[in-house]
Scaffold this active site. Structure first.
Site, PDB file in Angstrom:
ATOM      1  N   ALA B  33      -1.230 -10.708   1.732  1.00  0.00           N
ATOM      2  CA  ALA B  33      -1.630 -10.140   0.434  1.00  0.00           C
ATOM      3  C   ALA B  33      -3.122 -10.311   0.162  1.00  0.00           C
ATOM      4  CB  ALA B  33      -0.821 -10.791  -0.681  1.00  0.00           C
ATOM      5  N   GLU B 127      12.729  -2.672  -5.610  1.00  0.00           N
ATOM      6  CA  GLU B 127      13.255  -2.573  -4.234  1.00  0.00           C
ATOM      7  C   GLU B 127      14.538  -3.371  -4.067  1.00  0.00           C
ATOM      8  OE1 GLU B 127      14.000  -1.237  -1.168  1.00  0.00           O
ATOM      9  OE2 GLU B 127      11.839  -0.865  -1.027  1.00  0.00           O
ATOM     10  N   LYS B 203      23.666   1.945  -7.652  1.00  0.00           N
ATOM     11  CA  LYS B 203      22.679   2.061  -6.574  1.00  0.00           C
ATOM     12  C   LYS B 203      22.500   3.514  -6.161  1.00  0.00           C
ATOM     13  CE  LYS B 203      23.917  -2.565  -4.984  1.00  0.00           C
ATOM     14  NZ  LYS B 203      24.919  -3.275  -4.141  1.00  0.00           N
TER      15      LYS B 203
END
Lengths: 434, 434
Positions: B33, B127, B203
């Site tokens: 990151a 996610e 979902k």
């Protein structure tokens, strides 16, 4: 917002596919990207476009395109190492972002290219370089960024997988299927890159870098092709409950990183063992996510174009962002790459399938068992076939536990020196992937 | 750069997993990151942390955390609809980015949440809400952005898949396996969400939106559970070369979008038919990439944490970017969502497996064939079993070609009215997924 202007270098299969998909799905793509993507220029030396080129500057000079002030993003689809490298470096020096599908270029010249790109604050995107239409670069680089990756294993050459699938399903020989693959256009006239594993090694080099945060080191990949595989071994593997796949394996161990491409026995009930024909799949094992698998078309006009365009959309989004905050080319920050060494193949660990041609007399099995045992090699299972009519020899098939490759090599030398063993011992690595 | 400060709301399984993985892989994550991620505050009402909380502000008030000026990103892991919604909206109003694993929240309140997030220029990342550790949201939203998506089909509930796998492999009944799954902790004490398909419908709602660029429409999903599946049908399917999976299917057709969750026969040689146990897999078919498949752990402490943290890293990278250039929450720009209608189940098209209990006398098959033929329903194959000893009935199993559901419903009514047919006709949809 004004459309982004892109230039396509190379109008072969992937170049044409990219142009076609950009046109056909222009609406869908700009609904996602928030702005249009316009092909402003195409550089091609050989092909005559099969489409209307109104409004597109056509040139036969890829370098002119890479230096064209009107172009924001250069798509490199010429392939190969030389022109592609020069053209990509020129585009970068001219402050352009680059999208490429060229695995050889990235595997061999990627370190140089990414350093230059960082210097100029531009992005070089290469999703299409590995596993065609499967967005596996992004999955490893971003989707699994929480993980310490343990290993990556992939069927990353469609031609090789097509050949192995036909050998298994129809009992055909390697040479026979290869000839057909060439006729069908799945394999090149010179199939070396595919069947000797060089293409897979290029892709594995890239996967290992983004998985482990190491520089690209193509020259350190151990590469073994499928040209010597026999239908006998394919069917013995089947009888033992395994499938043979041409696998690229990158594994992180305490002493270093294994980087190897070779035929591999995989238990038949693993999902990846059931990836057939020209399809590709990449398994990734991370310490948090466990094993994931990414499957799809590994090559072809439109699957590869799909990844080229996904990269285009990503670049369009990232163009205005601070270069410091972008996804690093090799997943890890350039100043955080690891110097963990790549292991020579003798220091890699694997289980093994061994096929020994033994004379039909008692005592050979005991000698074989002693040689293995003396070297600390444990036998997982053994299968002894009937005496073969033509030569009176007995094929003896062994599966070993995991062991260092150098111990297996020593054992094979000793086995081949036995009076009761004829010819070479066939050795194929076994991976359980669990 | 200074570390980003995050707050975790909820310290159940996923909350603890997220904290643990962030600590364990802190080095690896910040190498990627480019800056550290620091857990500055944790809000939990029930759990006592199993770890050292030095330097972390502990609270039992999730709303205080959502309003804390020191926090950059709020991780919502409290679950449910009510508190979660209020807390996420409060965080957004306070200008914080949000990461959530809450599929129910996104499926039911996502439209409201994303509108509010756009208004405040913040990101809501989710996610982990679909298929746990598999980065499938990103794959569809970004990796396949070049494609017009034709359909998505997924095994997106691990409990249901575990039950069906056990029924097939061991011939066990639904009730028997469910009881074991509850003991093992795979299934909740109230298993309704899992076995009735509600969790899968949440979902699927999300997958369909990002695939087709439509608003979230959970209330329009047709949902059928696995509670009525018998071992007889599981083994007849097997004999015909199929596997029964509880599938979420979203398909784009000219007249509208099919959104449905139900038990489904899939040819046994399809990769997705071989996804067993608690594992998840999502297939996506796009016009350029063809079929791709994404496989992995669909739930669990660390797989889910893997996706939560991947989202964190993405948000950290995108925080300083122009909100206009970010990946849209639902893949397509908010002003470009499509009003393509969701089709009622009667207007959906599928092939069908029918099991008819017929009396053992001649002529029944001819009557069945006539009823189907009169309604334009073609028979793909037929299997007639032995007369069953206990009731003297003959199970007759048919596979039809693709047909509108309303025609099958009409046919079933007519079949059940036949003198030679006893009881209800069992109907299970069949998908070929090629």
């Amino acid at each position: 917002m004004k459309p982004v202007k892109v230039g396509i270098c190379g109008l072969g299969t992937v170049g044409s596919g990219t142009f076609n998909v950009l046109q056909r799905n222009a609406g869908e793509i700009s609904r996602r990207a928030g702005r249009g993507i316009k092909v402003a220029q195409i550089a091609t030396r050989t092909s005559k476009p099969q489409f209307q080129t109104t409004g597109i500057v056509m040139t036969n000079d890829v370098f002119a395109l890479a230096a064209n002030d009107e172009i924001d993003i250069v798509i490199e689809l010429v392939g190969g190492y030389t022109v592609a490298r020069d053209l990509v470096l020129l585009a970068i020096e001219n402050g352009k972002h680059v999208v490429t599908a060229n695995k050889a270029l990235i595997a061999v010249h990627g370190n140089e290219i990414f350093a230059k790109a960082c210097e100029h604050g531009v992005i070089v995107a290469f999703e299409a370089a590995v596993a065609g239409g499967i967005p596996v670069i992004q999955a490893i680089r971003e989707g699994l960024s929480a993980n310490r990756i343990n290993w990556v294993a992939g069927i990353i050459n469609g031609t090789g997988n097509f050949i192995l699938t036909e050998m298994r399903e129809k009992g055909r020989t390697f040479e026979d299927v290869l000839a057909e693959a060439q006729t069908l256009g799945y394999a090149e006239a010179d199939p070396t890159f595919d069947v000797e594993g060089i293409d897979a090694a290029h892709k594995l080099t890239i996967l290992a870098s983004i998985a482990f945060g190491i520089p690209l080191q193509f020259d350190k990949v151990y590469t073994e092709g499928i040209t010597k595989l026999t239908t006998a071994d394919v069917s013995y593997a089947e009888a033992l409950g395994y499938r043979i796949k041409h696998l690229g394996v990158a594994r992180s161990t305490a002493s270093g990183i294994e980087l190897r491409v070779h035929p591999t026995l995989i238990p038949a009930d693993r999902l990846i063992a059931n990836v057939n024909g020209v399809m590709n799949a990449v398994m990734v094992n991370g310490d948090a996510a466990g094993s994931t698998l990414f499957y799809g078309a590994g090559a072809g006009m439109e699957p590869t174009a799909s990844s080229v365009i996904a990269d285009l959309v990503d670049v369009v989004r990232a163009m205005t962002s601070d270069p410091e905050n972008r996804v690093p080319h090799l997943a890890f920050q350039p100043d955080s790459l690891s110097a963990h060494p790549i292991l020579p193949i003798e220091a890699c660990e694997s289980a093994y399938y061994l096929r020994i041609q033994a004379k039909d007399h008692p005592g050979v099995l005991a000698q074989v068992a002693r040689i293995l045992s003396e070297r600390g090699i444990n036998i997982e299972s053994i299968m002894q076939k009937e005496v073969e009519a033509q030569d009176g020899l007995v094929p003896m098939i062994l599966l070993t536990h995991r062991v260092l490759e150098q111990h297996i090599n020593n054992a094979i030398t000793a086995l081949e020196a036995l009076h009761g063993v004829v010819g070479s011992v066939v050795r194929i690595r076994v991976e359980y992937l669990n």
